[in-house]
Design a protein around this motif. Sequence first.
Motif, PDB file in Angstrom:
ATOM      1  N   SER A 188      -0.844  29.805   0.359  1.00  0.00           N
ATOM      2  CA  SER A 188       0.114  30.555   1.563  1.00  0.00           C
ATOM      3  C   SER A 188       0.885  31.346   0.791  1.00  0.00           C
ATOM      4  N   LYS A 189       1.829  30.781   0.015  1.00  0.00           N
ATOM      5  CA  LYS A 189       2.224  31.543  -0.590  1.00  0.00           C
ATOM      6  C   LYS A 189       1.908  33.280  -1.741  1.00  0.00           C
ATOM      7  N   ALA A 190       0.451  32.721  -2.147  1.00  0.00           N
ATOM      8  CA  ALA A 190      -0.310  33.983  -2.224  1.00  0.00           C
ATOM      9  C   ALA A 190      -0.432  34.969  -1.783  1.00  0.00           C
ATOM     10  N   ALA A 201      17.088  28.068   7.552  1.00  0.00           N
ATOM     11  CA  ALA A 201      19.058  28.191   7.822  1.00  0.00           C
ATOM     12  C   ALA A 201      19.591  26.777   7.687  1.00  0.00           C
ATOM     13  N   SER A 202      18.706  25.789   8.327  1.00  0.00           N
ATOM     14  CA  SER A 202      19.320  24.715   7.941  1.00  0.00           C
ATOM     15  C   SER A 202      19.539  23.520   6.749  1.00  0.00           C
ATOM     16  N   SER A 203      18.748  23.888   5.704  1.00  0.00           N
ATOM     17  CA  SER A 203      18.828  23.684   4.089  1.00  0.00           C
ATOM     18  C   SER A 203      18.258  24.178   3.307  1.00  0.00           C
ATOM     19  N   GLY A 204      18.597  23.894   2.779  1.00  0.00           N
ATOM     20  CA  GLY A 204      18.032  24.327   1.255  1.00  0.00           C
ATOM     21  C   GLY A 204      18.584  25.232   0.387  1.00  0.00           C
ATOM     22  N   VAL A 205      17.390  25.934  -0.094  1.00  0.00           N
ATOM     23  CA  VAL A 205      18.266  27.863  -0.098  1.00  0.00           C
ATOM     24  C   VAL A 205      18.189  28.758   1.335  1.00  0.00           C
ATOM     25  N   GLY A 206      18.026  28.508   2.034  1.00  0.00           N
ATOM     26  CA  GLY A 206      18.507  29.247   2.974  1.00  0.00           C
ATOM     27  C   GLY A 206      19.539  28.873   3.845  1.00  0.00           C
ATOM     28  N   PRO A 234      10.933  32.176  -6.124  1.00  0.00           N
ATOM     29  CA  PRO A 234      12.128  31.303  -7.119  1.00  0.00           C
ATOM     30  C   PRO A 234      11.238  30.881  -8.035  1.00  0.00           C
ATOM     31  N   GLY A 235      12.153  30.366  -9.117  1.00  0.00           N
ATOM     32  CA  GLY A 235      11.075  28.928  -9.349  1.00  0.00           C
ATOM     33  C   GLY A 235      11.303  27.443  -8.477  1.00  0.00           C
ATOM     34  N   PHE A 236      12.160  26.515  -9.516  1.00  0.00           N
ATOM     35  CA  PHE A 236      12.463  24.964  -8.943  1.00  0.00           C
ATOM     36  C   PHE A 236      13.822  24.844  -8.629  1.00  0.00           C
ATOM     37  N   VAL A 237      13.608  25.246  -7.432  1.00  0.00           N
ATOM     38  CA  VAL A 237      15.692  24.879  -6.887  1.00  0.00           C
ATOM     39  C   VAL A 237      15.056  22.731  -6.139  1.00  0.00           C
ATOM     40  N   ASP A 238      16.578  22.819  -6.097  1.00  0.00           N
ATOM     41  CA  ASP A 238      16.773  21.199  -6.018  1.00  0.00           C
ATOM     42  C   ASP A 238      16.758  20.812  -4.655  1.00  0.00           C
ATOM     43  N   THR A 239      16.008  21.053  -3.609  1.00  0.00           N
ATOM     44  CA  THR A 239      16.593  21.117  -2.264  1.00  0.00           C
ATOM     45  C   THR A 239      15.818  19.991  -1.569  1.00  0.00           C
ATOM     46  N   PRO A 240      15.841  19.931  -0.150  1.00  0.00           N
ATOM     47  CA  PRO A 240      14.690  18.427  -0.206  1.00  0.00           C
ATOM     48  C   PRO A 240      13.238  19.041  -0.021  1.00  0.00           C
ATOM     49  N   CYS A 269      13.750  28.146  16.526  1.00  0.00           N
ATOM     50  CA  CYS A 269      12.700  28.206  16.540  1.00  0.00           C
ATOM     51  C   CYS A 269      11.740  27.432  16.002  1.00  0.00           C
ATOM     52  N   ASP A 270      10.445  27.212  15.754  1.00  0.00           N
ATOM     53  CA  ASP A 270       9.194  27.277  15.342  1.00  0.00           C
ATOM     54  C   ASP A 270       8.573  28.457  14.618  1.00  0.00           C
ATOM     55  N   VAL A 271       8.897  29.010  13.570  1.00  0.00           N
ATOM     56  CA  VAL A 271       7.932  30.381  13.402  1.00  0.00           C
ATOM     57  C   VAL A 271       6.974  29.824  13.039  1.00  0.00           C
ATOM     58  N   ALA A 322      -3.170  24.124  -1.237  1.00  0.00           N
ATOM     59  CA  ALA A 322      -2.556  24.566  -0.090  1.00  0.00           C
ATOM     60  C   ALA A 322      -1.021  25.531  -0.047  1.00  0.00           C
ATOM     61  N   TYR A 323       0.120  25.212  -0.881  1.00  0.00           N
ATOM     62  CA  TYR A 323       1.311  25.483  -1.007  1.00  0.00           C
ATOM     63  C   TYR A 323       0.542  26.856  -1.799  1.00  0.00           C
ATOM     64  N   GLY A 324       0.446  26.867  -3.014  1.00  0.00           N
ATOM     65  CA  GLY A 324       0.066  28.286  -3.680  1.00  0.00           C
ATOM     66  C   GLY A 324      -0.755  29.362  -2.713  1.00  0.00           C
ATOM     67  N   SER A 379      18.178  30.319  11.964  1.00  0.00           N
ATOM     68  CA  SER A 379      17.243  29.879  12.268  1.00  0.00           C
ATOM     69  C   SER A 379      16.705  28.687  11.827  1.00  0.00           C
ATOM     70  N   SER A 380      15.895  27.366  12.427  1.00  0.00           N
ATOM     71  CA  SER A 380      15.254  26.602  11.921  1.00  0.00           C
ATOM     72  C   SER A 380      14.827  25.819  13.260  1.00  0.00           C
ATOM     73  N   ARG A 381      13.931  24.481  12.997  1.00  0.00           N
ATOM     74  CA  ARG A 381      13.415  23.707  14.469  1.00  0.00           C
ATOM     75  C   ARG A 381      14.207  22.979  14.964  1.00  0.00           C
ATOM     76  N   ALA A 382      15.420  22.658  13.811  1.00  0.00           N
ATOM     77  CA  ALA A 382      16.601  21.958  14.003  1.00  0.00           C
ATOM     78  C   ALA A 382      18.031  22.181  14.952  1.00  0.00           C
TER      79      ALA A 382
HETATM   80  N1  LIG Z   1      12.468  24.303  -3.657  1.00  0.00           N
HETATM   81  C1  LIG Z   1      11.533  25.087  -4.600  1.00  0.00           C
HETATM   82  O1  LIG Z   1      12.054  24.380  -5.751  1.00  0.00           O
HETATM   83  C2  LIG Z   1      11.027  26.437  -3.580  1.00  0.00           C
HETATM   84  C3  LIG Z   1      10.438  27.026  -5.092  1.00  0.00           C
HETATM   85  C4  LIG Z   1       9.913  28.455  -4.265  1.00  0.00           C
HETATM   86  C5  LIG Z   1       9.729  28.499  -3.365  1.00  0.00           C
HETATM   87  N2  LIG Z   1      10.522  27.811  -2.689  1.00  0.00           N
HETATM   88  C6  LIG Z   1      10.709  28.076  -0.869  1.00  0.00           C
HETATM   89  O2  LIG Z   1      12.339  28.422  -0.470  1.00  0.00           O
HETATM   90  C7  LIG Z   1      12.089  28.354   1.139  1.00  0.00           C
HETATM   91  C8  LIG Z   1      13.513  27.443   0.934  1.00  0.00           C
HETATM   92  O3  LIG Z   1      12.758  26.129   1.199  1.00  0.00           O
HETATM   93  P1  LIG Z   1      14.098  25.042   0.257  1.00  0.00           P
HETATM   94  O4  LIG Z   1      13.516  24.530  -1.318  1.00  0.00           O
HETATM   95  O5  LIG Z   1      15.429  25.201   0.536  1.00  0.00           O
HETATM   96  O6  LIG Z   1      13.869  23.625   1.484  1.00  0.00           O
HETATM   97  P2  LIG Z   1      14.385  22.969   2.724  1.00  0.00           P
HETATM   98  O7  LIG Z   1      15.045  22.557   2.317  1.00  0.00           O
HETATM   99  O8  LIG Z   1      13.367  22.106   2.852  1.00  0.00           O
HETATM  100  O9  LIG Z   1      14.116  24.058   3.604  1.00  0.00           O
HETATM  101  C9  LIG Z   1      13.027  24.718   4.199  1.00  0.00           C
HETATM  102  C10 LIG Z   1      13.560  25.336   5.666  1.00  0.00           C
HETATM  103  O10 LIG Z   1      12.518  25.133   6.288  1.00  0.00           O
HETATM  104  C11 LIG Z   1      13.177  25.188   7.189  1.00  0.00           C
HETATM  105  N3  LIG Z   1      11.265  24.876   7.962  1.00  0.00           N
HETATM  106  C12 LIG Z   1      10.378  24.714   8.035  1.00  0.00           C
HETATM  107  N4  LIG Z   1       9.006  24.813   8.505  1.00  0.00           N
HETATM  108  C13 LIG Z   1       9.422  25.215   9.836  1.00  0.00           C
HETATM  109  C14 LIG Z   1       8.943  26.111  10.547  1.00  0.00           C
HETATM  110  N5  LIG Z   1       8.088  26.048  10.961  1.00  0.00           N
HETATM  111  N6  LIG Z   1      10.342  26.640  11.734  1.00  0.00           N
HETATM  112  C15 LIG Z   1      11.024  26.984  11.115  1.00  0.00           C
HETATM  113  N7  LIG Z   1      11.843  26.468  10.568  1.00  0.00           N
HETATM  114  C16 LIG Z   1      11.082  26.359   9.145  1.00  0.00           C
HETATM  115  C17 LIG Z   1      13.540  24.007   7.607  1.00  0.00           C
HETATM  116  O11 LIG Z   1      14.188  23.572   9.013  1.00  0.00           O
HETATM  117  P3  LIG Z   1      13.427  22.612   9.881  1.00  0.00           P
HETATM  118  O12 LIG Z   1      13.081  21.603   9.029  1.00  0.00           O
HETATM  119  O13 LIG Z   1      15.247  22.224  10.771  1.00  0.00           O
HETATM  120  O14 LIG Z   1      12.733  23.399  10.825  1.00  0.00           O
HETATM  121  C18 LIG Z   1      14.219  24.115   6.254  1.00  0.00           C
HETATM  122  O15 LIG Z   1      15.051  25.471   7.005  1.00  0.00           O
HETATM  123  C19 LIG Z   1      10.838  27.824   1.644  1.00  0.00           C
HETATM  124  O16 LIG Z   1      10.217  28.847   1.320  1.00  0.00           O
HETATM  125  C20 LIG Z   1      10.113  27.033  -0.443  1.00  0.00           C
HETATM  126  O17 LIG Z   1       8.620  27.363   0.162  1.00  0.00           O
HETATM  127  C21 LIG Z   1      11.550  26.311  -2.697  1.00  0.00           C
END
Ligand SMILES: NC(=O)c1ccc[n+]([C@@H]2O[C@H](COP(=O)([O-])OP(=O)(O)OC[C@H]3O[C@@H](n4cnc5c(N)ncnc54)[C@H](OP(=O)(O)O)[C@@H]3O)[C@@H](O)[C@H]2O)c1
Length: 262
Positions: free
Chosen positions: A159-161, A14-19, A186-192, A59-61, A155-157, A36-39
Amino acid sequence: MKEIRDKNIWITGASSGVGRALVELLVSRNNFVIVSSRARDKLLELQKTSPSRIRVLDCDVGNDEDMARAKIALAELTDQLDFVIACAGTCEYDDDLRLDSASYRRVFDANFFGVVNTLRLALPHLMRAASPAQRPVFAAVGSLSSLVGFPRAEAYGASKAALGYFLDSVRADTTRVPLRIVHIRPGFVDTPLTSSNDFSMPLLMSPERAAERILAGLEAGHSQIDFPRRLSWPLRFLGCFRGLWFRFFAPKITRIYKLRFH
Ligand SMILES: NC(=O)c1ccc[n+]([C@@H]2O[C@H](COP(=O)([O-])OP(=O)(O)OC[C@H]3O[C@@H](n4cnc5c(N)ncnc54)[C@H](OP(=O)(O)O)[C@@H]3O)[C@@H](O)[C@H]2O)c1
């Protein structure tokens, strides 16, 4: 299903991006959200935007010991949950087919075991919310990239599969239980997560738009939420006709022309 309002919701990542975008949208609809997130510092900043509606559970999930602590902290925050959205995730590319198992473990810890841990903590709370009128929801965020084998995404793909299979299996095991399992891809989302990607990302969307698509899918009662359609349909097609993918597309995007041994 009608609009999601006045619900108890837990969102990881929840600390950034989609969450974070999901939190903002859900709070604007009068929901009570545990973030929740680690930060912890970033979560506390987020809480300031709506102190009465947001509670922090850092928490660190992917860390079993930390999740044991989080289990107690979650119970102190609420006894029941209507929705859980496991959004926490990370991405590490295998640039040179190094097959570095430490990197694969980090990715699986967050993207796969993180969801297993989140569901374990959430289940009793979700079941307490269940009634004949309400099926609580456990949703997890996968990725459209798991539909075909993308270069560098070993690794990424994977884990998601694996997450997709896990959710299907849980769905099979809960068909007689009032619980809805939702797989979000989701497809591509503009996040960290994607900010350092050095390749073109077709149909890149904002996290706010992604959050709206996710919410619309949850409210419509879908168990699979794939978007954008213009990306998910071609990828689903190529996932069925895999020969086309490996013959025509993969050779154009792989960066490996010669294998090096590490
Ligand atoms: N962006 C894309 O294009 C895209 C596409 C398809 C799917 N997704 C999926 O969408 C989800 C959100 O990604 P996002 O793009 O929004 O990226 P993001 O902005 O980097 O957000 C990732 C979030 O996960 C948290 N996180 C990472 N590792 C963690 C851990 N071990 N324990 C707890 N929290 C953790 C991060 O917070 P902390 O660092 O503070 O812990 C952050 O809040 C992810 O599952 C990603 O795989 C993203």
